[in-house]
Design an enzyme around this catalytic site. Structure first.
Site, short mmCIF file in Angstrom:
data_model
loop_
_atom_site.label_atom_id
_atom_site.label_comp_id
_atom_site.label_asym_id
_atom_site.label_seq_id
_atom_site.Cartn_x
_atom_site.Cartn_y
_atom_site.Cartn_z
N GLY A 129 -8.59 3.91 9.58
CA GLY A 129 -8.04 5.14 9.02
C GLY A 129 -8.40 5.27 7.56
O GLY A 129 -8.98 4.35 6.95
N LEU A 130 -8.08 6.39 6.98
CA LEU A 130 -8.39 6.65 5.57
C LEU A 130 -7.63 5.70 4.65
O LEU A 130 -6.61 5.12 5.02
CB LEU A 130 -8.03 8.09 5.22
CG LEU A 130 -8.87 9.19 5.88
CD1 LEU A 130 -8.20 10.55 5.64
CD2 LEU A 130 -10.29 9.19 5.34
N GLY A 132 -5.02 4.74 2.16
CA GLY A 132 -3.70 5.33 1.94
C GLY A 132 -3.01 5.78 3.21
O GLY A 132 -1.90 6.33 3.16
N SER A 136 -2.65 -1.28 6.13
CA SER A 136 -2.19 -2.62 5.75
C SER A 136 -0.68 -2.78 5.96
O SER A 136 -0.20 -3.83 6.38
CB SER A 136 -2.55 -2.91 4.29
OG SER A 136 -3.95 -2.91 4.10
N SER A 203 -13.25 1.14 7.95
CA SER A 203 -14.33 1.19 8.96
C SER A 203 -14.63 2.63 9.35
O SER A 203 -14.33 3.05 10.47
CB SER A 203 -13.96 0.36 10.19
OG SER A 203 -12.64 0.59 10.63
#
Length: 299
Positions: A129-130, A132, A136, A203
């Site tokens: 994903g983008l 932000g 994590s 990714s």
């Protein structure tokens, strides 16, 4: 012309088994590439692990059988025969990284044994994903929840990996691809060890994610798409990177001046409920429910 086919080579078990300085380039109608000194030592070591078959009458030296398959391109591949207790595979073609004449050494303790010990099945949870989007944070929530259940996990965080293993890579397209390739290979090793590996990486390109999927057994690559709008990610901007990218101080930033290719068929999609983003624990629970349903939380 080199013909394809299969045959069996017989090797003596002599402790002085060795290769000549310049090995022949052909055997029958199978072509073989010259072997390096290291490759010769590896092959000698591998052959010593093979079980002896009945020696030729009158000979005191037990023999070993190695099945050799000759590919249509003339390359030779050896596989362990029915007589062996080990497993050798020596392919005289490159494996994609430039390595030649490499021998895979098979161990009697395998993935299924490690899974039985850990009472779980190894797999890779690939969170994409983008920047932000919460990758994590969700990865840590998954790891914590599974830890409480007595399950062993390890997180490969995109930023953390660049502090060590991938510290030599930039953010150019070719280095980004290599970054993902390395993470995929390490994740594969963790899964083979029986761990639930959680890769948390932007990714951005489908081909790179698909390449990582392709090296794992069917079903063991679980793609989790953090489908959070760019506007939300940019508003969060926890590292201040979007601000720098908008100011032109960072080039090739995903979502701003470099594309993000969203997954087309990910196993799990985590997204907002209207304008509200679910808490990390709720998102983690959705992933854990998937693992339970697929049997990954038991041996």
């Amino acid at each position: 012309m080199t013909a394809a086919g299969k045959f069996t080579s017989i090797f003596p078990s002599s402790s002085v088994f060795d290769f000549v300085d310049r090995p022949p380039t052909s055997l029958g109608f199978a072509n073989f590439l010259p072997m390096s000194s290291e490759s010769r030592r590896n092959m000698t070591s591998a052959l010593k692990n093979l079980a002896p078959i009945k020696a030729i009458e009158g000979s005191r030296m037990p023999l070993y059988a190695v099945d050799v398959e000759v590919k249509s391109n003339g390359r030779a591949v050896t596989n362990d025969s029915d007589y062996s207790i080990g497993s050798i595979r020596s392919e005289n073609s490159t494996n994609g990284s430039g390595s030649t004449n490499v021998v895979w050494h098979k161990c009697s303790v395998e993935k299924i044994d490690r899974q039985e010990l850990l009472q779980q099945k190894g797999c890779v949870i690939w969170i994409t994903g983008l920047s932000g989007s919460g990758k994590s944070t969700v990865a840590c929530a998954i790891a914590r929840a599974l830890h409480v259940q007595g399950k062993l996990t390890y997180i490969l965080d995109g930023d953390n990996v660049r502090h060590g293993l991938n510290s030599d890579l930039t953010f150019k397209a070719e280095d980004r691809a290599e970054n993902i390739r390395r993470i995929g290979e390490v994740a594969k090793l963790f899964a083979d060890a029986g761990l639930i590996c959680i890769a948390s990486v932007i990714s951005p390109y489908r081909k790179d994610r698909d390449a990582c999927r392709s090296i794992l057994p069917e079903g063991d690559f679980i793609e989790v798409f953090m489908n959070i709008p760019l506007s939300v990610c940019e508003a969060r901007d926890p590292k201040g990177l979007y601000k720098l990218a908008r100011a032109g101080k960072i080039k090739g930033f995903t979502g701003i001046d470099d594309p993000y290719e969203a997954p087309l068929n990910s196993e799990i999609v985590l997204q907002q409920d209207g304008e509200v983003c679910p808490p990390p624990d709720a998102m983690a629970e959705k992933v854990i429910s998937y693992l339970e349903a697929k049997g990954y939380l038991q041996a």
